[in-house]
Design a protein around this motif. Structure first.
Motif, short mmCIF file in Angstrom:
data_model
loop_
_atom_site.label_atom_id
_atom_site.label_comp_id
_atom_site.label_asym_id
_atom_site.label_seq_id
_atom_site.Cartn_x
_atom_site.Cartn_y
_atom_site.Cartn_z
N MET A 1 0.84 -1.19 0.00
CA MET A 1 0.00 0.00 0.00
C MET A 1 0.88 1.24 0.00
O MET A 1 1.99 1.23 0.47
N THR A 2 0.32 2.29 -0.48
CA THR A 2 1.03 3.54 -0.53
C THR A 2 0.45 4.51 0.48
O THR A 2 -0.73 4.45 0.79
N SER A 3 1.29 5.38 1.04
CA SER A 3 0.80 6.34 2.01
C SER A 3 0.43 7.66 1.35
O SER A 3 -0.19 8.51 1.97
N GLU A 4 0.78 7.84 0.10
CA GLU A 4 0.43 9.07 -0.60
C GLU A 4 -0.89 8.87 -1.34
O GLU A 4 -1.32 7.77 -1.59
N LEU A 5 -1.52 9.98 -1.66
CA LEU A 5 -2.76 9.90 -2.41
C LEU A 5 -2.46 9.44 -3.83
O LEU A 5 -1.53 9.93 -4.46
N VAL A 6 -3.22 8.51 -4.30
CA VAL A 6 -3.04 8.02 -5.66
C VAL A 6 -4.18 8.54 -6.52
O VAL A 6 -5.27 8.82 -6.04
N LYS A 7 -3.89 8.66 -7.80
CA LYS A 7 -4.87 9.07 -8.78
C LYS A 7 -4.80 8.12 -9.95
O LYS A 7 -3.77 7.49 -10.19
N VAL A 8 -5.87 8.03 -10.69
CA VAL A 8 -5.86 7.27 -11.93
C VAL A 8 -5.27 8.19 -13.00
O VAL A 8 -5.74 9.30 -13.19
N ARG A 9 -4.22 7.73 -13.65
CA ARG A 9 -3.56 8.55 -14.68
C ARG A 9 -4.07 8.25 -16.08
O ARG A 9 -4.00 9.08 -16.96
N LYS A 10 -4.53 7.02 -16.29
CA LYS A 10 -4.97 6.61 -17.62
C LYS A 10 -5.99 5.49 -17.45
O LYS A 10 -5.91 4.71 -16.51
N LEU A 11 -6.93 5.42 -18.38
CA LEU A 11 -7.88 4.31 -18.38
C LEU A 11 -8.04 3.79 -19.79
O LEU A 11 -7.83 4.51 -20.76
N GLN A 12 -8.38 2.53 -19.87
CA GLN A 12 -8.65 1.88 -21.15
C GLN A 12 -9.94 1.08 -20.99
O GLN A 12 -10.06 0.28 -20.06
N ARG A 13 -10.89 1.31 -21.86
CA ARG A 13 -12.14 0.57 -21.85
C ARG A 13 -11.92 -0.80 -22.47
O ARG A 13 -11.42 -0.90 -23.59
N GLU A 48 -27.07 0.69 -16.20
CA GLU A 48 -27.68 -0.51 -16.77
C GLU A 48 -27.41 -0.58 -18.27
O GLU A 48 -27.47 -1.64 -18.86
N ASP A 49 -27.11 0.57 -18.86
CA ASP A 49 -26.75 0.65 -20.28
C ASP A 49 -25.22 0.65 -20.38
O ASP A 49 -24.57 1.60 -19.96
N PRO A 50 -24.64 -0.43 -20.94
CA PRO A 50 -23.17 -0.48 -21.04
C PRO A 50 -22.58 0.70 -21.80
O PRO A 50 -21.46 1.12 -21.51
N ALA A 51 -23.32 1.25 -22.75
CA ALA A 51 -22.81 2.40 -23.50
C ALA A 51 -22.65 3.61 -22.58
O ALA A 51 -21.74 4.42 -22.77
N TYR A 52 -23.52 3.73 -21.59
CA TYR A 52 -23.38 4.83 -20.63
C TYR A 52 -22.14 4.62 -19.77
O TYR A 52 -21.38 5.55 -19.54
N PHE A 53 -21.92 3.40 -19.32
CA PHE A 53 -20.71 3.11 -18.54
C PHE A 53 -19.47 3.53 -19.32
O PHE A 53 -18.53 4.10 -18.76
N ASP A 54 -19.46 3.27 -20.62
CA ASP A 54 -18.30 3.58 -21.46
C ASP A 54 -18.06 5.08 -21.63
O ASP A 54 -17.04 5.48 -22.20
N ARG A 55 -18.94 5.91 -21.12
CA ARG A 55 -18.74 7.36 -21.19
C ARG A 55 -17.85 7.86 -20.05
O ARG A 55 -17.68 9.05 -19.85
N VAL A 56 -17.24 6.95 -19.33
CA VAL A 56 -16.34 7.28 -18.22
C VAL A 56 -15.19 8.17 -18.71
O VAL A 56 -14.72 8.02 -19.84
N PHE A 57 -14.79 9.10 -17.86
CA PHE A 57 -13.64 9.95 -18.14
C PHE A 57 -12.93 10.23 -16.81
O PHE A 57 -13.44 9.91 -15.73
N LEU A 58 -11.74 10.79 -16.89
CA LEU A 58 -10.97 11.13 -15.70
C LEU A 58 -11.15 12.60 -15.37
O LEU A 58 -11.02 13.46 -16.25
N GLU A 59 -11.42 12.86 -14.10
CA GLU A 59 -11.50 14.23 -13.61
C GLU A 59 -10.77 14.27 -12.27
O GLU A 59 -11.18 13.60 -11.32
N TYR A 60 -9.67 15.02 -12.23
CA TYR A 60 -8.83 15.11 -11.03
C TYR A 60 -8.39 13.73 -10.53
O TYR A 60 -8.33 13.48 -9.35
N GLY A 61 -8.13 12.82 -11.47
CA GLY A 61 -7.63 11.49 -11.12
C GLY A 61 -8.68 10.50 -10.67
O GLY A 61 -8.35 9.41 -10.23
N ALA A 62 -9.95 10.86 -10.77
CA ALA A 62 -11.04 9.96 -10.37
C ALA A 62 -11.85 9.56 -11.60
O ALA A 62 -12.03 10.35 -12.53
N LEU A 63 -12.36 8.33 -11.59
CA LEU A 63 -13.29 7.90 -12.63
C LEU A 63 -14.57 8.71 -12.45
O LEU A 63 -15.11 8.77 -11.34
#
Length: 93
Positions: A1-13, A48-63
């Motif tokens: 585990m890390t003691s620093e705050l982590v962010k998501v830097r990149k995502l791939q659907r 419930e709509d998988p296409a809506y799930f795929d609209r995910v984006f990163l904002e300040y390191g969060a999904l």
């Protein structure tokens, strides 16, 4: 585990409610988010709509999704690490 705050830097659907995520500490892994489609709350009903799930984006390191739903990168990291889903991998991979 890390003691620093982590962010998501990149995502791939990956399809079927799965994402590959790269974190700011150099760890990466795949995670199944299909439980979002089963929650049935007013805020999660859109998933419930998988296409809506795929609209995910990163904002300040969060999904984040267009309806304002977001997923804490620290909680996600903790869950993925606890499940053994993370390994060291560069973002360029």
């Amino acid at each position: 585990m890390t003691s620093e705050l982590v962010k998501v830097r990149k995502l791939q659907r990956l399809g079927d409610y799965r994402l590959k995520l790269w974190f700011s500490d150099g760890q990466a892994g795949e995670w199944d988010f299909s439980e979002l489609a089963r929650r049935g709350t007013p805020l999660t009903r859109a998933f419930e709509d998988p296409a809506y799930f795929d609209r995910v984006f990163l904002e300040y390191g969060a999904l984040t999704w267009p309806n304002g739903y977001d997923w804490s990168p620290e909680a996600l990291y903790r869950d993925m690490a606890g499940a053994g889903a993370l390994k060291a991998e560069s973002v360029a991979a």
